[in-house]
Scaffold this motif. Sequence first.
Motif, short mmCIF file in Angstrom:
data_model
loop_
_atom_site.label_atom_id
_atom_site.label_comp_id
_atom_site.label_asym_id
_atom_site.label_seq_id
_atom_site.Cartn_x
_atom_site.Cartn_y
_atom_site.Cartn_z
N PHE A 49 0.83 -1.20 0.00
CA PHE A 49 0.00 0.00 0.00
C PHE A 49 0.87 1.26 0.00
O PHE A 49 0.62 2.20 -0.76
N GLY A 50 1.91 1.26 0.84
CA GLY A 50 2.80 2.42 0.88
C GLY A 50 3.53 2.64 -0.43
O GLY A 50 3.70 3.78 -0.88
N VAL A 51 3.97 1.54 -1.07
CA VAL A 51 4.67 1.67 -2.35
C VAL A 51 3.74 2.23 -3.42
O VAL A 51 4.13 3.12 -4.20
N ARG A 52 2.50 1.74 -3.46
CA ARG A 52 1.55 2.24 -4.46
C ARG A 52 1.30 3.74 -4.29
O ARG A 52 1.20 4.49 -5.26
N GLN A 53 1.21 4.19 -3.04
CA GLN A 53 0.93 5.59 -2.79
C GLN A 53 2.12 6.49 -3.12
O GLN A 53 1.93 7.64 -3.54
N GLY A 54 3.33 5.99 -2.92
CA GLY A 54 4.49 6.84 -3.10
C GLY A 54 5.30 6.60 -4.34
O GLY A 54 6.33 7.27 -4.55
N MET A 55 4.88 5.66 -5.20
CA MET A 55 5.70 5.26 -6.33
C MET A 55 5.94 6.41 -7.32
O MET A 55 7.07 6.69 -7.72
N TRP A 56 4.90 7.07 -7.73
CA TRP A 56 5.04 8.12 -8.74
C TRP A 56 5.80 9.32 -8.17
O TRP A 56 6.64 9.91 -8.84
N GLY A 57 5.54 9.67 -6.93
CA GLY A 57 6.28 10.76 -6.31
C GLY A 57 7.77 10.44 -6.23
O GLY A 57 8.62 11.32 -6.46
N THR A 58 8.12 9.19 -5.93
CA THR A 58 9.52 8.79 -5.88
C THR A 58 10.16 8.85 -7.26
O THR A 58 11.31 9.30 -7.40
N ALA A 59 9.44 8.42 -8.29
CA ALA A 59 9.97 8.46 -9.65
C ALA A 59 10.28 9.90 -10.06
O ALA A 59 11.34 10.18 -10.67
N LYS A 60 9.41 10.85 -9.75
CA LYS A 60 9.66 12.25 -10.09
C LYS A 60 10.82 12.81 -9.28
O LYS A 60 11.62 13.62 -9.79
N LYS A 61 10.92 12.37 -8.04
CA LYS A 61 12.02 12.83 -7.19
C LYS A 61 13.36 12.34 -7.71
O LYS A 61 14.37 13.08 -7.69
N VAL A 62 13.41 11.10 -8.19
CA VAL A 62 14.65 10.56 -8.75
C VAL A 62 15.04 11.36 -9.99
O VAL A 62 16.23 11.67 -10.20
N GLU A 63 14.08 11.70 -10.82
CA GLU A 63 14.43 12.47 -12.02
C GLU A 63 14.94 13.86 -11.65
O GLU A 63 15.89 14.36 -12.26
N GLN A 64 14.35 14.49 -10.65
CA GLN A 64 14.85 15.78 -10.20
C GLN A 64 16.29 15.67 -9.71
O GLN A 64 17.14 16.54 -9.98
N GLY A 65 16.58 14.57 -8.98
CA GLY A 65 17.94 14.34 -8.54
C GLY A 65 18.89 14.13 -9.70
O GLY A 65 20.03 14.60 -9.68
N LEU A 66 18.42 13.43 -10.73
CA LEU A 66 19.25 13.20 -11.92
C LEU A 66 19.60 14.52 -12.60
O LEU A 66 20.76 14.74 -12.98
N ARG A 67 18.63 15.41 -12.77
CA ARG A 67 18.90 16.69 -13.44
C ARG A 67 19.84 17.55 -12.60
O ARG A 67 20.72 18.25 -13.15
N TRP A 68 19.68 17.55 -11.28
CA TRP A 68 20.61 18.26 -10.41
C TRP A 68 22.01 17.68 -10.53
O TRP A 68 23.01 18.41 -10.63
#
Length: 408
Positions: free
Chosen positions: A283-302
């Motif tokens: 349940f926690g993974v489903r709720q946070g999966m997309w937010g984590t994916a966007k956060k990883v991309e932001q980290g990649l661009r930084w």
Amino acid sequence: MNLVASLFDFSWFSETLRRPTSGVDMLVILGLVLIGFLIGIVVGWMWRPRWAGFSDCVFDGSVVKSQMVDSDQKQEQTLHPSCSSSIAKKDDDHLPKDEDLKHLWHLVEKRDGGPPWKHMMDGSTATMTYQAWQRDLETGPPQYCSMTVYEEATTELLRDFFWDDDLRLKWDDMLLHATTLEEFPATGASVVHWIRKFPLFCSDREYIIGRRIWELEGSFYCVTKGVPCSSVPRKQRPRRVDVYYSSWFIRPVASKKGNNQPACEVIFFHYEDMGIPWELAKFGVRQGMWGTAKKVEQGLRWYQKERACSETVPHHVTMARMSTKINQDYLAGLESETDEDLTQTQMRVHQEKPGGIDTNIPKLLVIGAAVALACSIDRGQLTKAVIFGVAKRFGKIRYFYPVSFAHL
């Protein structure tokens, strides 16, 4: 009739019990019983476990158990005096090897033999597209797979990005601590110690991770998994996660924008057992999966900007570049080696078991006698110790204890 024959002549013994006995006969019977008892004591003492002693055991199960734990700890300390030396000499078998490369390769090619993946979600930004799947195995925690395409990024950049712990501490606010315990420049493998922060309902978690990269014609197989290391003692907090697997495959792809900018695809596989109910974790993974994916991309661009402005090469990036270079023939060779090993194993098993159950009868008799002797002396932990010790020496029996992943 000699002594040995008398001990095994049960018909004579039963006949003696039925007929009227004189004092002499009774002394003979008691003498035989006493001799058998003394033989059992001598044999039991010779076969006792190393930690068992009359002066320490005093028939106290807690003392016996404590001595067993102390013995195991001393043996572990002897074999693993420090992580830096132990991994290089003893524990290197736990580091990612060709078997792990083959497993990741099969996951990427959907040839691992596991259950089908269930689609979870899709998402996209201007420079990233994301898909995720999940599946449940009969045993073990839930498994996850994601496929992400990053525009305007190279495979080398993604490789360095995922490997660079020093800069990861600056963009990943869930990573509280990261340090390198051991490195192997010959293969590019390393062992790292992580402490991660989790949401409100979950305390911090600790990881000992072995990792390694294989390079295949500009693509990268990156394997990370939980490994043992005695130089970092276990603590009540943070809780250590032993069941951990997180690996990915990075390869170049055509840009969906139709320009000449580079793009790459990351196929990611992950599972771990944090010690919480799996349905709650899902349940926690489903709720946070997309937010984590966007956060990883932001980290990649930084990270992309930081690397462009820096003239120095981080040490973690240097280790990532020491990846093992392979080709398609190498992967094909892993398949053939597995087939040969399986054939040889089957032949060994067939040769080791030619006689059927008759060849195990002496072992069963010895084990049965040990059980009877142990039960006649003690009914506590010492009994189990004697039984296990005799069975291990003569029966060559392995004991498998059920392990609950939720309590690791």
